[in-house]
Design a protein around this motif. Structure first.
Motif, PDB file in Angstrom:
ATOM      1  N   ALA A 155       0.841  -1.200   0.000  1.00 26.85           N
ATOM      2  CA  ALA A 155       0.000   0.000   0.000  1.00 26.85           C
ATOM      3  C   ALA A 155       0.875   1.249   0.000  1.00 26.85           C
ATOM      4  O   ALA A 155       0.636   2.206  -0.761  1.00 26.85           O
ATOM      5  CB  ALA A 155      -0.933   0.002   1.205  1.00 26.85           C
ATOM      6  N   ASN A 156       1.909   1.257   0.835  1.00 28.91           N
ATOM      7  CA  ASN A 156       2.813   2.401   0.866  1.00 28.91           C
ATOM      8  C   ASN A 156       3.615   2.520  -0.420  1.00 28.91           C
ATOM      9  O   ASN A 156       3.863   3.629  -0.918  1.00 28.91           O
ATOM     10  CB  ASN A 156       3.734   2.301   2.082  1.00 28.91           C
ATOM     11  CG  ASN A 156       3.002   2.602   3.379  1.00 28.91           C
ATOM     12  OD1 ASN A 156       2.081   3.412   3.412  1.00 28.91           O
ATOM     13  ND2 ASN A 156       3.400   1.940   4.451  1.00 28.91           N
ATOM     14  N   GLU A 157       4.033   1.385  -0.974  1.00 31.71           N
ATOM     15  CA  GLU A 157       4.733   1.399  -2.262  1.00 31.71           C
ATOM     16  C   GLU A 157       3.888   2.096  -3.328  1.00 31.71           C
ATOM     17  O   GLU A 157       4.366   2.968  -4.064  1.00 31.71           O
ATOM     18  CB  GLU A 157       5.032  -0.037  -2.714  1.00 31.71           C
ATOM     19  CG  GLU A 157       6.066  -0.764  -1.898  1.00 31.71           C
ATOM     20  CD  GLU A 157       7.481  -0.584  -2.407  1.00 31.71           C
ATOM     21  OE1 GLU A 157       7.662  -0.113  -3.547  1.00 31.71           O
ATOM     22  OE2 GLU A 157       8.418  -0.911  -1.658  1.00 31.71           O
ATOM     23  N   TYR A 158       2.617   1.710  -3.421  1.00 24.71           N
ATOM     24  CA  TYR A 158       1.764   2.253  -4.470  1.00 24.71           C
ATOM     25  C   TYR A 158       1.350   3.687  -4.202  1.00 24.71           C
ATOM     26  O   TYR A 158       1.171   4.471  -5.138  1.00 24.71           O
ATOM     27  CB  TYR A 158       0.559   1.347  -4.693  1.00 24.71           C
ATOM     28  CG  TYR A 158       0.896   0.144  -5.531  1.00 24.71           C
ATOM     29  CD1 TYR A 158       1.205   0.284  -6.879  1.00 24.71           C
ATOM     30  CD2 TYR A 158       0.936  -1.133  -4.987  1.00 24.71           C
ATOM     31  CE1 TYR A 158       1.536  -0.806  -7.662  1.00 24.71           C
ATOM     32  CE2 TYR A 158       1.274  -2.241  -5.756  1.00 24.71           C
ATOM     33  CZ  TYR A 158       1.565  -2.072  -7.095  1.00 24.71           C
ATOM     34  OH  TYR A 158       1.909  -3.154  -7.871  1.00 24.71           O
ATOM     35  N   ALA A 159       1.201   4.060  -2.942  1.00 22.88           N
ATOM     36  CA  ALA A 159       0.904   5.458  -2.634  1.00 22.88           C
ATOM     37  C   ALA A 159       2.043   6.356  -3.096  1.00 22.88           C
ATOM     38  O   ALA A 159       1.820   7.419  -3.688  1.00 22.88           O
ATOM     39  CB  ALA A 159       0.665   5.624  -1.140  1.00 22.88           C
ATOM     40  N   VAL A 160       3.264   5.916  -2.851  1.00 24.18           N
ATOM     41  CA  VAL A 160       4.423   6.688  -3.297  1.00 24.18           C
ATOM     42  C   VAL A 160       4.464   6.735  -4.822  1.00 24.18           C
ATOM     43  O   VAL A 160       4.749   7.786  -5.424  1.00 24.18           O
ATOM     44  CB  VAL A 160       5.717   6.084  -2.724  1.00 24.18           C
ATOM     45  CG1 VAL A 160       6.945   6.647  -3.440  1.00 24.18           C
ATOM     46  CG2 VAL A 160       5.807   6.344  -1.230  1.00 24.18           C
ATOM     47  N   ARG A 161       4.156   5.620  -5.462  1.00 22.39           N
ATOM     48  CA  ARG A 161       4.160   5.592  -6.924  1.00 22.39           C
ATOM     49  C   ARG A 161       3.138   6.589  -7.484  1.00 22.39           C
ATOM     50  O   ARG A 161       3.409   7.297  -8.458  1.00 22.39           O
ATOM     51  CB  ARG A 161       3.860   4.176  -7.418  1.00 22.39           C
ATOM     52  CG  ARG A 161       4.130   3.986  -8.894  1.00 22.39           C
ATOM     53  CD  ARG A 161       3.867   2.560  -9.340  1.00 22.39           C
ATOM     54  NE  ARG A 161       4.704   1.584  -8.649  1.00 22.39           N
ATOM     55  CZ  ARG A 161       4.731   0.287  -8.966  1.00 22.39           C
ATOM     56  NH1 ARG A 161       3.973  -0.166  -9.964  1.00 22.39           N
ATOM     57  NH2 ARG A 161       5.505  -0.545  -8.305  1.00 22.39           N
ATOM     58  N   MET A 162       1.959   6.645  -6.869  1.00 21.88           N
ATOM     59  CA  MET A 162       0.948   7.612  -7.307  1.00 21.88           C
ATOM     60  C   MET A 162       1.443   9.047  -7.136  1.00 21.88           C
ATOM     61  O   MET A 162       1.292   9.892  -8.026  1.00 21.88           O
ATOM     62  CB  MET A 162      -0.341   7.419  -6.508  1.00 21.88           C
ATOM     63  CG  MET A 162      -1.073   6.131  -6.784  1.00 21.88           C
ATOM     64  SD  MET A 162      -2.503   5.940  -5.669  1.00 21.88           S
ATOM     65  CE  MET A 162      -2.996   4.259  -6.050  1.00 21.88           C
ATOM     66  N   ALA A 163       2.020   9.332  -5.965  1.00 20.23           N
ATOM     67  CA  ALA A 163       2.483  10.689  -5.686  1.00 20.23           C
ATOM     68  C   ALA A 163       3.565  11.110  -6.682  1.00 20.23           C
ATOM     69  O   ALA A 163       3.575  12.256  -7.165  1.00 20.23           O
ATOM     70  CB  ALA A 163       3.011  10.771  -4.254  1.00 20.23           C
TER      71      ALA A 163
END
Length: 485
Positions: A155-163
């Motif tokens: 979840a944190n990986e993908y949140a960073v990817r989105m940002a």
């Protein structure tokens, strides 16, 4: 010495762990459904043998651990194969919010398995969509869409990817006292020592000091000073790292494993303002504190802030089937209306996991979970552990909220020297090991980290169980007191 201390504490325990539950559970069921009585030494030995010979454990030197074989669990209690009961004061890894074997969650999984066990994420699923709608309905502001993952790290990986994709920037800022997961970017975001052996990984991460008044990096003496100085420090880091290069700031709303650090008044609002000033995405990591741990659906609600992205896992379905995700603001979600999001997982929004998540919402609403967490936290936990400061010289500070508290153990209240050194191991960590052993001997399984005991029981714990667990920890602190000057 360790055994005698533990025995002494066990002798002072006021009662046994949840007599009604402990008396009702007299055995365990194997994988074929056959019921066995406790005390089956051969079965326990098979579990130990398979584990030691074939299971590779996380965060461990494999030859130096001795995992406890667990035979059964119910409510706030679990049992080993000998029939010893342990009150689960850590909710396993602070994920078992609705306790062991909650009948509503088990029933939801069984029903879903019987009608549609799995379906790929590119297709629409009724339970996946329903859970996303329910999560959006309790999320703050305009966070209306959910991307499902398999757990908190991704979840944190993908949140960073989105940002990074939305801002066109690369760098991410996170606290030194933090844990964000074990995958590549998540472990780089992590500030605690688990990061060290995994470097270099994602080099576009910089760390900063968050607020921690008891051990203030800013020499603050009041919460207001700590807020002001911590925000000034964060802004300096943003500027010196190059504000136009910073995509996101990720913060555990309440720092979890690294101390149950509740942000002082105004801090998170100040982070929100800095993100707005510099065009930075604010990611709230609520993997540990989301879904009721503080008595709120999302912990940010307790502090009156709305981030751009919220990451979650653990409590969304108590970990009965792996599930995590990112709750996404309209602004960020709309960016991907015409731009393909380059990310995905085979098991994203798995129907069995989502079914347990939907059932979790039903239980929370029916049983008033949020209100009871606030009540037990304010009426039982806070006054009880605060009273310990008067009689335990090893107790430097107590802090927390809802069903999430930390006891900071010290050798000296004057110098605030920790009971054990930072990142202690082996003989250096022995005093904390003795305290933990004393808790276990009294039938309470604690969450310990460095020089702290964390209090994080299942949210469905009864008041009697809660008071029993607190009494056992109170008694165990006499072990820590021996090391305090």
């Amino acid at each position: 010495m360790q055994a005698s201390a533990a025995d002494a504490v066990a002798d002072t325990a006021t009662d046994t762990v949840t007599d009604a539950v402990a008396g009702a559970v007299t055995g365990y069921s194997d994988r074929l459904g056959t019921v066995h009585p406790f005390g089956d030494a051969a079965a326990e030995q098979r579990v130990r043998s398979d584990d030691r010979n074939h299971v590779f454990h996380s965060w461990s030197a494999q030859a130096q651990i001795n995992p406890l074989p667990v035979a059964a669990g119910e409510g706030s209690t679990f049992w080993d194969y000998e029939g010893n009961a342990y009150l689960d004061f850590s909710s396993q890894l602070v994920n078992l919010n609705l306790g062991h074997q909650h009948p509503d969650l088990v029933r939801a999984i069984q029903h879903q398995a019987g009608r549609l066990a799995t379906i790929q994420p590119s297709m629409a699923s009724d339970v996946r969509g329903e859970l996303a709608r329910l999560i959006a309905g309790v999320a703050p502001g305009d966070l209306n869409k959910v991307f499902f993952t398999n757990g908190g790290a991704d979840a944190n990986e993908y949140a960073v990817r989105m940002a990074r994709r939305v801002t066109g920037r690369r760098k991410v800022l996170s606290m030194y006292r933090s844990y964000h997961g074990g995958t590549s970017t998540a472990i780089s975001l992590t500030g605690d020592p688990r990061r060290w052996a995994n470097e270099p990984s994602d080099s576009s991460v910089a760390h900063f000091f968050g607020p921690y008044l008891y051990r203030s990096a800013f020499h603050s003496t009041t919460p207001e000073e700590e807020t002001q100085r911590a925000l000034e420090h964060l802004e300096n880091v943003i500027v010196l790292e190059g504000a136009p290069t910073v995509a996101a700031i990720i913060i555990e709303t309440v720092v979890g494993t690294n101390g149950v650090l509740v942000p002082p008044p105004g801090y998170l609002a100040g982070v929100r303002a800095l993100c707005d000033t510099y065009g930075i995405v604010y990611i709230a990591d609520e993997v540990m504190v989301g879904f009721g741990r503080l008595g709120e659906w999302f912990a940010v609600d307790a502090f009156g802030v709305t981030p751009d992205l919220i990451t979650f896992a653990k409590g969304v379905n108590s970990g009965y089937v792996p599930l995590g995700g990112v709750v996404i603001s309209d602004r960020i979600a709309s960016f991907f209306d015409t731009v393909s999001f380059q990310g995905g997982l085979t098991y994203s929004g798995h129907p069995l996991a989502c079914a347990a998540g939907v059932a979790t919402f039903d239980v929370f609403e029916r049983d008033g979970i949020l209100a009871r967490v606030r009540d037990l936290g304010e009426r039982v936990i806070e006054p009880e552990i605060a009273s310990w400061l008067e009689r335990h010289p090893s107790l430097g500070e107590v802090r927390g909220r809802g069903m999430f508290w930390a006891l900071e153990l010290v050798r000296s209240r004057e110098t605030r020297e920790p009971l054990v050194p930072f990142n202690a191991a082996g003989a250096d960590a022995a005093p904390m090991a003795e305290v933990a052993a004393a808790c276990k001997a009294a039938g309470v399984w604690p969450f310990t980290h460095f020089n702290r005991i964390h209090i994080a029981p299942p949210l469905i714990i009864t008041e009697g169980e809660l008071r029993h667990g607190l009494a056992a920890i109170d008694a165990a602190l006499t072990v820590a007191d021996r090391f305090a000057g």
